[in-house]
Design a protein around this motif. Structure first.
Motif, short mmCIF file in Angstrom:
data_model
loop_
_atom_site.label_atom_id
_atom_site.label_comp_id
_atom_site.label_asym_id
_atom_site.label_seq_id
_atom_site.Cartn_x
_atom_site.Cartn_y
_atom_site.Cartn_z
N MET A 120 41.08 8.78 44.97
CA MET A 120 40.62 8.07 46.16
C MET A 120 41.80 7.67 47.05
O MET A 120 41.71 7.72 48.28
CB MET A 120 39.81 6.83 45.77
CG MET A 120 38.53 7.14 45.01
SD MET A 120 37.44 8.29 45.86
CE MET A 120 36.72 7.22 47.06
N GLU A 121 42.93 7.26 46.43
CA GLU A 121 44.12 6.91 47.19
C GLU A 121 44.64 8.10 47.98
O GLU A 121 44.97 7.98 49.16
CB GLU A 121 45.23 6.42 46.26
CG GLU A 121 45.12 4.97 45.85
CD GLU A 121 46.26 4.57 44.93
OE1 GLU A 121 47.36 5.18 45.00
OE2 GLU A 121 46.06 3.64 44.14
N SER A 122 44.72 9.26 47.32
CA SER A 122 45.25 10.44 48.00
C SER A 122 44.30 10.88 49.12
O SER A 122 44.74 11.33 50.17
CB SER A 122 45.48 11.58 47.02
OG SER A 122 44.27 12.02 46.47
N ALA A 123 42.99 10.74 48.91
CA ALA A 123 42.03 11.09 49.95
C ALA A 123 42.17 10.15 51.14
O ALA A 123 42.14 10.58 52.29
CB ALA A 123 40.61 11.04 49.40
N ALA A 124 42.36 8.86 50.86
CA ALA A 124 42.52 7.89 51.95
C ALA A 124 43.83 8.14 52.70
O ALA A 124 43.88 7.99 53.93
CB ALA A 124 42.50 6.47 51.39
N ALA A 125 44.87 8.53 51.99
CA ALA A 125 46.15 8.81 52.64
C ALA A 125 46.03 10.01 53.57
O ALA A 125 46.65 10.03 54.64
CB ALA A 125 47.22 9.07 51.59
N GLY A 126 45.23 11.00 53.19
CA GLY A 126 45.04 12.17 54.03
C GLY A 126 44.23 11.87 55.28
O GLY A 126 44.36 12.54 56.30
N LYS A 127 43.39 10.85 55.23
CA LYS A 127 42.52 10.52 56.36
C LYS A 127 43.11 9.40 57.23
O LYS A 127 42.42 8.88 58.09
CB LYS A 127 41.15 10.06 55.85
CG LYS A 127 40.36 11.13 55.16
CD LYS A 127 39.04 10.58 54.68
CE LYS A 127 38.25 11.61 53.92
NZ LYS A 127 37.00 11.08 53.40
N SER A 128 44.35 9.03 57.00
CA SER A 128 44.91 7.87 57.69
C SER A 128 44.91 8.02 59.20
O SER A 128 44.67 7.07 59.92
CB SER A 128 46.33 7.58 57.18
OG SER A 128 47.16 8.69 57.48
N GLY A 129 45.19 9.23 59.71
CA GLY A 129 45.26 9.42 61.15
C GLY A 129 43.91 9.68 61.79
O GLY A 129 43.76 9.60 63.00
N VAL A 130 42.89 9.98 60.99
CA VAL A 130 41.59 10.36 61.53
C VAL A 130 40.64 9.15 61.46
O VAL A 130 40.54 8.50 60.43
CB VAL A 130 40.98 11.53 60.73
CG1 VAL A 130 39.63 11.91 61.29
CG2 VAL A 130 41.92 12.70 60.73
N SER A 131 39.97 8.88 62.56
CA SER A 131 39.03 7.77 62.58
C SER A 131 37.74 8.22 63.27
O SER A 131 37.78 8.87 64.32
CB SER A 131 39.63 6.59 63.33
OG SER A 131 38.67 5.57 63.48
N ALA A 132 36.61 7.88 62.68
CA ALA A 132 35.32 8.25 63.27
C ALA A 132 35.05 7.42 64.52
O ALA A 132 34.30 7.82 65.39
CB ALA A 132 34.20 8.05 62.26
N ASP A 133 35.68 6.26 64.61
CA ASP A 133 35.45 5.36 65.75
C ASP A 133 36.42 5.62 66.89
O ASP A 133 36.49 4.85 67.84
CB ASP A 133 35.58 3.91 65.29
CG ASP A 133 34.58 3.57 64.19
OD1 ASP A 133 33.48 4.16 64.21
OD2 ASP A 133 34.89 2.73 63.33
N ALA A 134 37.19 6.71 66.82
CA ALA A 134 38.17 7.00 67.86
C ALA A 134 37.49 7.38 69.17
O ALA A 134 38.05 7.18 70.24
CB ALA A 134 39.09 8.13 67.41
N ARG A 135 36.27 7.90 69.09
CA ARG A 135 35.55 8.33 70.28
C ARG A 135 34.70 7.17 70.81
O ARG A 135 34.12 6.41 70.05
CB ARG A 135 34.66 9.52 69.90
CG ARG A 135 33.78 10.04 71.01
CD ARG A 135 32.89 11.17 70.53
NE ARG A 135 31.96 10.72 69.50
CZ ARG A 135 32.01 11.11 68.23
NH1 ARG A 135 32.93 11.93 67.83
NH2 ARG A 135 31.13 10.67 67.35
N LYS A 136 34.64 7.08 72.12
CA LYS A 136 33.76 6.07 72.71
C LYS A 136 32.33 6.58 72.66
O LYS A 136 32.08 7.77 72.78
CB LYS A 136 34.15 5.81 74.16
CG LYS A 136 35.48 5.12 74.30
CD LYS A 136 35.79 4.86 75.75
CE LYS A 136 37.13 4.18 75.88
NZ LYS A 136 37.48 3.94 77.28
#
Length: 150
Positions: free
Chosen positions: A81-97
């Motif tokens: 789970m830690e490694s998966a979270a580290a891979g997703k650090s730059g990606v956010s679902a809320d980045a889009r308005k």
């Protein structure tokens, strides 16, 4: 690349000789000495005795080459789970308005609901030639996309 003066390829020492406990002790001492030499605390001592390595007395064998393949240990759930979270650090679902896109909504729909949709029913009724045309079109699109990337 790895040719000796006489034209024969170099062979690692670990593949041509069976190591004795004394050889492993020398390897360990050489590794410790190189580590200590790197820190500057202690100089490396020259070994004066017969190492039993005949004409390869100056060669230091890397212990990793002797040990060989070691299987990686299985990660725990927390580590995965830690490694998966580290891979997703730059990606956010809320980045889009705004809300979710139609594609995201389609992905979240239950399969039982999609099973009888018009798109699936039409796909089932395609003839073999139509399926081939769809597939060839898909392949052409992939080729064009790969050319754009380069």
């Amino acid at each position: 690349d790895q040719q000796e003066d006489d034209g024969k390829p170099k062979v690692p020492l670990a593949t041509t000789r069976i190591f004795t406990p004394r050889d492993f002790e020398l390897l360990h001492k050489a590794r410790l000495a190189s580590v200590m030499d790197g820190k500057g605390k202690k100089k490396r001592k020259r070994y004066d005795g017969d190492s039993g390595l005949a004409d390869n007395a100056t060669e230091i064998v890397d212990l990793d080459n002797v040990v060989g393949y070691v299987k990686r240990k299985k990660l725990t759930r927390e580590e995965r789970m830690e490694s998966a979270a580290a891979g997703k650090s730059g990606v956010s679902a809320d980045a889009r308005k705004g809300g979710t896109t139609n594609l995201e909504k389609k992905r979240q729909q239950p399969f039982a609901m999609m099973k009888y949709s018009r798109a699936v029913r039409e796909k089932k009724q395609l003839s073999f030639s139509d399926k081939q045309n769809v597939q060839s079109g898909h392949i052409k699109g992939l080729k064009q996309a790969s050319r754009r990337v380069k």
